[in-house]
Design a protein around this motif. Structure first.
Motif, PDB file in Angstrom:
ATOM      1  N   GLU A  59      40.718  31.890  30.868  1.00 14.30           N
ATOM      2  CA  GLU A  59      41.044  33.081  31.670  1.00 14.30           C
ATOM      3  C   GLU A  59      41.261  32.680  33.120  1.00 14.30           C
ATOM      4  O   GLU A  59      40.544  31.819  33.647  1.00 14.30           O
ATOM      5  CB  GLU A  59      39.874  34.064  31.573  1.00 14.30           C
ATOM      6  CG  GLU A  59      39.990  35.290  32.430  1.00 14.30           C
ATOM      7  CD  GLU A  59      38.778  36.211  32.288  1.00 14.30           C
ATOM      8  OE1 GLU A  59      38.574  37.025  33.185  1.00 14.30           O
ATOM      9  OE2 GLU A  59      38.029  36.104  31.285  1.00 14.30           O
ATOM     10  N   CYS A  79      41.552  38.434  42.301  1.00 10.30           N
ATOM     11  CA  CYS A  79      41.171  39.668  42.988  1.00 10.30           C
ATOM     12  C   CYS A  79      42.407  40.249  43.661  1.00 10.30           C
ATOM     13  O   CYS A  79      43.082  39.565  44.429  1.00 10.30           O
ATOM     14  CB  CYS A  79      40.088  39.367  44.019  1.00 10.30           C
ATOM     15  SG  CYS A  79      39.577  40.805  44.988  1.00 10.30           S
ATOM     16  N   VAL A 135      32.232  36.845  40.725  1.00  9.31           N
ATOM     17  CA  VAL A 135      32.308  36.434  39.336  1.00  9.31           C
ATOM     18  C   VAL A 135      31.117  35.503  39.134  1.00  9.31           C
ATOM     19  O   VAL A 135      30.840  34.642  39.973  1.00  9.31           O
ATOM     20  CB  VAL A 135      33.648  35.758  38.968  1.00  9.31           C
ATOM     21  CG1 VAL A 135      33.930  34.541  39.812  1.00  9.31           C
ATOM     22  CG2 VAL A 135      33.696  35.393  37.492  1.00  9.31           C
ATOM     23  N   THR A 137      41.295  34.768  36.666  1.00  6.90           N
ATOM     24  CA  THR A 137      40.991  36.061  37.248  1.00  6.90           C
ATOM     25  C   THR A 137      41.363  36.026  38.723  1.00  6.90           C
ATOM     26  O   THR A 137      40.941  35.120  39.445  1.00  6.90           O
ATOM     27  CB  THR A 137      39.490  36.368  37.098  1.00  6.90           C
ATOM     28  OG1 THR A 137      39.192  36.445  35.705  1.00  6.90           O
ATOM     29  CG2 THR A 137      39.114  37.668  37.761  1.00  6.90           C
ATOM     30  N   THR A 153      43.995  44.606  33.865  1.00  9.34           N
ATOM     31  CA  THR A 153      43.722  44.943  35.268  1.00  9.34           C
ATOM     32  C   THR A 153      42.503  45.861  35.396  1.00  9.34           C
ATOM     33  O   THR A 153      42.646  47.066  35.623  1.00  9.34           O
ATOM     34  CB  THR A 153      44.958  45.594  35.917  1.00  9.34           C
ATOM     35  OG1 THR A 153      45.348  46.716  35.125  1.00  9.34           O
ATOM     36  CG2 THR A 153      46.113  44.620  36.016  1.00  9.34           C
ATOM     37  N   LEU A 159      40.906  43.635  39.747  1.00  7.61           N
ATOM     38  CA  LEU A 159      41.194  42.284  39.283  1.00  7.61           C
ATOM     39  C   LEU A 159      42.438  42.274  38.422  1.00  7.61           C
ATOM     40  O   LEU A 159      42.813  43.291  37.838  1.00  7.61           O
ATOM     41  CB  LEU A 159      40.016  41.747  38.456  1.00  7.61           C
ATOM     42  CG  LEU A 159      38.664  41.644  39.153  1.00  7.61           C
ATOM     43  CD1 LEU A 159      37.590  41.253  38.154  1.00  7.61           C
ATOM     44  CD2 LEU A 159      38.731  40.660  40.290  1.00  7.61           C
ATOM     45  N   GLU A 160      43.048  41.114  38.342  1.00  2.07           N
ATOM     46  CA  GLU A 160      44.128  40.877  37.385  1.00  2.07           C
ATOM     47  C   GLU A 160      43.684  39.690  36.541  1.00  2.07           C
ATOM     48  O   GLU A 160      43.446  38.603  37.071  1.00  2.07           O
ATOM     49  CB  GLU A 160      45.435  40.565  38.108  1.00  2.07           C
ATOM     50  CG  GLU A 160      46.579  40.332  37.141  1.00  2.07           C
ATOM     51  CD  GLU A 160      47.884  40.116  37.866  1.00  2.07           C
ATOM     52  OE1 GLU A 160      48.485  41.106  38.327  1.00  2.07           O
ATOM     53  OE2 GLU A 160      48.278  38.939  37.989  1.00  2.07           O
ATOM     54  N   LEU A 161      43.527  39.929  35.240  1.00  2.00           N
ATOM     55  CA  LEU A 161      43.065  38.897  34.316  1.00  2.00           C
ATOM     56  C   LEU A 161      44.224  38.460  33.444  1.00  2.00           C
ATOM     57  O   LEU A 161      44.904  39.294  32.853  1.00  2.00           O
ATOM     58  CB  LEU A 161      41.942  39.434  33.424  1.00  2.00           C
ATOM     59  CG  LEU A 161      40.813  40.229  34.089  1.00  2.00           C
ATOM     60  CD1 LEU A 161      39.829  40.728  33.035  1.00  2.00           C
ATOM     61  CD2 LEU A 161      40.122  39.411  35.139  1.00  2.00           C
ATOM     62  N   SER A 188      41.373  33.394  43.261  1.00  3.46           N
ATOM     63  CA  SER A 188      41.350  33.329  41.801  1.00  3.46           C
ATOM     64  C   SER A 188      40.276  32.367  41.343  1.00  3.46           C
ATOM     65  O   SER A 188      39.862  31.483  42.088  1.00  3.46           O
ATOM     66  CB  SER A 188      42.697  32.844  41.259  1.00  3.46           C
ATOM     67  OG  SER A 188      43.726  33.718  41.614  1.00  3.46           O
TER      68      SER A 188
END
Length: 156
Positions: free
Chosen positions: A48, A52, A59, A50, A29, A108-110, A87
């Motif tokens: 990946e 938001c 990105v 990603t 994160t 972000l959450e990756l 995403s």
């Protein structure tokens, strides 16, 4: 109409990959304050996704140009604006970076297809090059001929 190979935003994981991504231990994160960015990098062993979770940003993906395969210098730059709950799917090996373009924090959450994902940064790679290769390459004016694999000879 977008080509089949063109990267696009998705609001969820692409069909068939949800389980692999959701089974990872914890997502990464990152948090970016105004005008911050994450250095250009790629993951050689993981896809990946990603998402938001706060703010807005971009990105940027550097990807092969599907209309010009097997030709030098045919990479293309894809810039995607991100806002909350959007995403993007980033394929394994695609060079990318994130930028906070908004006025508030960009969070972000990756999640990755491999919980033991690797990250290689542009800085990592450039610093491994010998100076006589690094300098002319970064200046965009190499002084030595660029050879294809077929033409390369092992002369010293």
């Amino acid at each position: 109409m977008a080509s089949q190979n063109q990267l696009t935003f998705v609001n969820k994981a692409p069909e068939g990959v949800n389980e692999a991504y959701q089974s990872n231990n914890m997502p990464v994160t990152p948090h970016f304050e105004k005008n911050q960015f994450l250095t250009p990098h790629w993951h050689p062993n993981a896809n990946e996704i990603t998402t938001c979770t706060k703010g807005s940003g971009q990105v940027v993906l550097i990807s092969p140009n599907p209309s010009s395969p097997h030709q030098q210098g045919t990479a293309i730059k894809n810039v995607y604006d991100m806002t909350v709950n959007q995403s993007v799917f980033i394929p394994k090996g695609y060079f990318h970076y994130f930028i906070n373009t908004g006025t508030e924090n960009f969070d972000l959450e990756l999640t990755f297809s491999n919980p033991n994902f690797d990250i290689l940064t542009l800085d990592n790679v450039v610093n491994l090059l010998p100076e006589y290769i690094r300098k002319p390459s970064l200046n965009g004016n190499p002084t030595i001929e660029i050879l294809t694999v077929e033409n390369k000879t092992e002369t010293v």
